[in-house]
Motif scaffolding. Sequence first.
Motif, PDB file in Angstrom:
ATOM      1  N   GLY A 118       0.720  -1.293   0.171  1.00 50.65           N
ATOM      2  CA  GLY A 118       0.113   0.027  -0.082  1.00 50.65           C
ATOM      3  C   GLY A 118       0.741   1.260  -0.027  1.00 50.65           C
ATOM      4  O   GLY A 118       0.327   2.417  -0.323  1.00 50.65           O
ATOM      5  N   ASP A 119       2.242   1.046   0.408  1.00 50.87           N
ATOM      6  CA  ASP A 119       3.093   2.283   0.525  1.00 50.87           C
ATOM      7  C   ASP A 119       4.482   1.974  -0.206  1.00 50.87           C
ATOM      8  O   ASP A 119       4.374   0.931  -0.606  1.00 50.87           O
ATOM      9  N   HIS A 120       5.018   2.887  -0.328  1.00 49.84           N
ATOM     10  CA  HIS A 120       6.418   2.737  -0.819  1.00 49.84           C
ATOM     11  C   HIS A 120       7.481   1.549  -0.447  1.00 49.84           C
ATOM     12  O   HIS A 120       7.949   0.849  -1.197  1.00 49.84           O
ATOM     13  N   THR A 121       7.415   1.386   0.887  1.00 44.82           N
ATOM     14  CA  THR A 121       8.284   0.713   1.485  1.00 44.82           C
ATOM     15  C   THR A 121       8.084  -0.480   2.482  1.00 44.82           C
ATOM     16  O   THR A 121       8.821  -1.656   2.647  1.00 44.82           O
ATOM     17  N   SER A 122       6.716  -0.635   2.900  1.00 42.24           N
ATOM     18  CA  SER A 122       6.255  -1.765   3.808  1.00 42.24           C
ATOM     19  C   SER A 122       6.672  -3.120   2.998  1.00 42.24           C
ATOM     20  O   SER A 122       7.025  -3.929   4.029  1.00 42.24           O
ATOM     21  N   ALA A 123       6.211  -3.347   1.884  1.00 42.67           N
ATOM     22  CA  ALA A 123       6.398  -4.802   1.537  1.00 42.67           C
ATOM     23  C   ALA A 123       8.049  -5.198   1.491  1.00 42.67           C
ATOM     24  O   ALA A 123       8.396  -6.297   1.850  1.00 42.67           O
ATOM     25  N   ALA A 124       8.581  -4.124   0.552  1.00 44.67           N
ATOM     26  CA  ALA A 124      10.242  -4.232   0.987  1.00 44.67           C
ATOM     27  C   ALA A 124      10.999  -4.474   2.322  1.00 44.67           C
ATOM     28  O   ALA A 124      11.575  -5.618   2.624  1.00 44.67           O
ATOM     29  N   ASN A 174      15.922  -0.466   3.419  1.00 45.68           N
ATOM     30  CA  ASN A 174      16.772   0.125   4.481  1.00 45.68           C
ATOM     31  C   ASN A 174      16.755   1.261   4.442  1.00 45.68           C
ATOM     32  O   ASN A 174      17.191   2.118   5.510  1.00 45.68           O
ATOM     33  N   MET A 175      15.729   2.124   3.810  1.00 41.96           N
ATOM     34  CA  MET A 175      15.520   3.540   3.954  1.00 41.96           C
ATOM     35  C   MET A 175      14.651   3.751   5.428  1.00 41.96           C
ATOM     36  O   MET A 175      13.806   2.875   5.711  1.00 41.96           O
ATOM     37  N   PRO A 176      14.938   4.806   6.094  1.00 42.30           N
ATOM     38  CA  PRO A 176      14.155   5.280   7.137  1.00 42.30           C
ATOM     39  C   PRO A 176      12.822   5.522   6.827  1.00 42.30           C
ATOM     40  O   PRO A 176      12.219   5.729   5.544  1.00 42.30           O
ATOM     41  N   SER A 177      11.786   5.391   7.892  1.00 45.74           N
ATOM     42  CA  SER A 177      10.478   5.531   7.676  1.00 45.74           C
ATOM     43  C   SER A 177      10.171   6.818   7.126  1.00 45.74           C
ATOM     44  O   SER A 177      10.867   7.848   7.480  1.00 45.74           O
ATOM     45  N   LYS A 178       8.909   7.030   6.827  1.00 44.37           N
ATOM     46  CA  LYS A 178       8.315   8.277   6.485  1.00 44.37           C
ATOM     47  C   LYS A 178       8.544   9.496   7.233  1.00 44.37           C
ATOM     48  O   LYS A 178       8.956  10.417   7.233  1.00 44.37           O
ATOM     49  N   GLU A 179       8.122   8.816   8.564  1.00 39.87           N
ATOM     50  CA  GLU A 179       8.099   9.928   9.849  1.00 39.87           C
ATOM     51  C   GLU A 179       9.415  10.350  10.138  1.00 39.87           C
ATOM     52  O   GLU A 179      10.065  11.405  10.497  1.00 39.87           O
TER      53      GLU A 179
END
Length: 177
Positions: free
Chosen positions: A88-94, A131-136
Amino acid sequence: MPSKEILEQKKQIVAELSEKLKGSIAGVIVEYKGITVEADTKLRRELREAGVEYRVVKNTLLKRAALDAGLDDFGSVLEGTTAIAIGGDHTSAAKIINDYIEKSRSKTFKIKAGYVEGKNISAQEVVALANMPSKEVLVGQVLYGLNSPITGLAMVCNGLQRALAIAIKAIAEKQSA
């Protein structure tokens, strides 16, 4: 030649998968060999809780659905066992899949490829995305970066005000003595 009924079922699966690919921001394609039923159940639960749909798909059907959705056909990665996690978002599945691979140290369950906003990405790019930090955290870093110069200026001005107050006090004491 498959029967008309089976062909219609496959067309329906391709159309449904294509719509999900179009409607999602990102997804990850994995080779799911070597995962136990218990680990698969846990992984699916974690993905579902994050709003990610995970399903095993036939390579030919995924290839057709990807082309229908405007993605490249993923080339040679669509061989062997294939599952896709549509997020649903950019990073959750990865993030979830990469965490599973790192924790389990699996040599057979691996990331094949992925996509973000309609563009195919390699397995290495999926790992970098994971490995990117979360959006927050990213928003906090940007706000800190924007706020930092202002805070520094305020501290300098405050220091100058104190220095001026000390100088005035020293001059007043010198004159009264």
